[in-house]
Write a protein that holds these residues in place. Structure first.
Motif, mmCIF file in Angstrom:
data_model
loop_
_atom_site.group_PDB
_atom_site.id
_atom_site.type_symbol
_atom_site.label_atom_id
_atom_site.label_comp_id
_atom_site.label_asym_id
_atom_site.label_seq_id
_atom_site.Cartn_x
_atom_site.Cartn_y
_atom_site.Cartn_z
ATOM 1 N N LYS A 141 -10.695 5.000 2.880
ATOM 2 C CA LYS A 141 -10.685 3.848 3.795
ATOM 3 C C LYS A 141 -11.951 3.798 4.637
ATOM 4 O O LYS A 141 -12.459 2.722 4.932
ATOM 5 C CB LYS A 141 -9.452 3.902 4.695
ATOM 6 C CG LYS A 141 -8.193 3.503 3.962
ATOM 7 C CD LYS A 141 -7.035 3.382 4.903
ATOM 8 C CE LYS A 141 -5.814 2.882 4.158
ATOM 9 N NZ LYS A 141 -4.689 2.681 5.050
ATOM 10 N N GLU B 121 0.837 -1.204 0.000
ATOM 11 C CA GLU B 121 0.000 0.000 0.000
ATOM 12 C C GLU B 121 0.871 1.253 0.000
ATOM 13 O O GLU B 121 0.643 2.191 -0.772
ATOM 14 C CB GLU B 121 -0.922 -0.004 1.223
ATOM 15 C CG GLU B 121 -1.758 1.247 1.340
ATOM 16 C CD GLU B 121 -2.543 1.309 2.637
ATOM 17 O OE1 GLU B 121 -3.164 2.362 2.872
ATOM 18 O OE2 GLU B 121 -2.538 0.334 3.419
ATOM 19 N N MET C 287 -9.231 1.445 -0.152
ATOM 20 C CA MET C 287 -7.854 1.558 0.336
ATOM 21 C C MET C 287 -7.306 2.973 0.178
ATOM 22 O O MET C 287 -6.205 3.260 0.616
ATOM 23 C CB MET C 287 -6.946 0.588 -0.427
ATOM 24 C CG MET C 287 -7.218 -0.867 -0.126
ATOM 25 S SD MET C 287 -6.949 -1.275 1.600
ATOM 26 C CE MET C 287 -5.232 -0.926 1.801
#
Length: 192
Positions: free
Chosen positions: A106, A48, A111
């Protein structure tokens, strides 16, 4: 000394008919960066961070000047999705959610990855906003003289035979107009 004038400050100097070919190098840079990492040692959080801080930052400078072709943006996002879902050194992984859904905040179940197309438009709108906020800058004066001599930026026409930079900025002026309506609607005074 090098006699290659294809790039200036990292940007292509000549944009031909095939915009995809002019900017294909961005996709190749991202691919090379992905291939250089040992994914078997990366956690999900590590992936990420690498996507957000490295991979999505590679095209940002170019996107602040040029509107990237939609197919190229889709291919870059597909590379990022493959990197995200890949496990170990396997080429493929199961894509459990679409990239669009992963792009949500989020708090909304995503994400927080950037939608590169929207980010590209926002960066170009920022250039237009700079023309409004600083009309005496060199770039603002050059574009005004060439493309909107007798009007303001918001009333500017595309014109005939415009540069790809102007075409890119002009395509995002609706975002600038929308931002001005919002700011004025919230009580701010804007001098244009």
């Amino acid at each position: 000394m090098c006699n290659n004038y294809n790039k200036y400050l990292g940007l292509p100097t000549i944009i031909g008919r095939s915009k995809y070919k002019s900017f294909r190098e961005l996709k190749e840079k991202i691919w090379k960066r992905i291939c250089s990492w040992k994914t078997s040692f990366l956690s999900t959080a590590g992936k990420e961070i690498l996507i957000k801080s490295v991979l999505q930052a590679i095209p940002a400078y170019t996107m602040s000047v040029f509107k990237l072709p939609g197919t190229l943006v889709e291919e870059i996002e597909a590379l990022l999705a493959r990197f995200w879902w890949r496990h170990g050194n396997l080429e493929k992984g199961i894509h459990w959610r679409s990239w669009d859904k992963l792009g949500r905040a989020k708090g909304r179940g995503g994400m927080g990855f950037r939608d590169l197309g929207s980010f590209n438009r926002a960066l170009l709108a920022k250039q237009g906003w700079r023309f409004i906020k600083d009309p005496n800058s060199l770039a603002s004066r050059i574009f005004k003289e060439k493309y909107f001599q007798n009007s303001g930026l918001l009333e500017a026409k595309l014109g005939s035979g415009p540069s790809f930079v102007w075409r890119s900025i002009w395509s995002s002026l609706d975002l600038v107009k929308g931002g001005l309506v919002w700011r004025v609607g919230n009580g701010e005074s804007i001098k244009i």
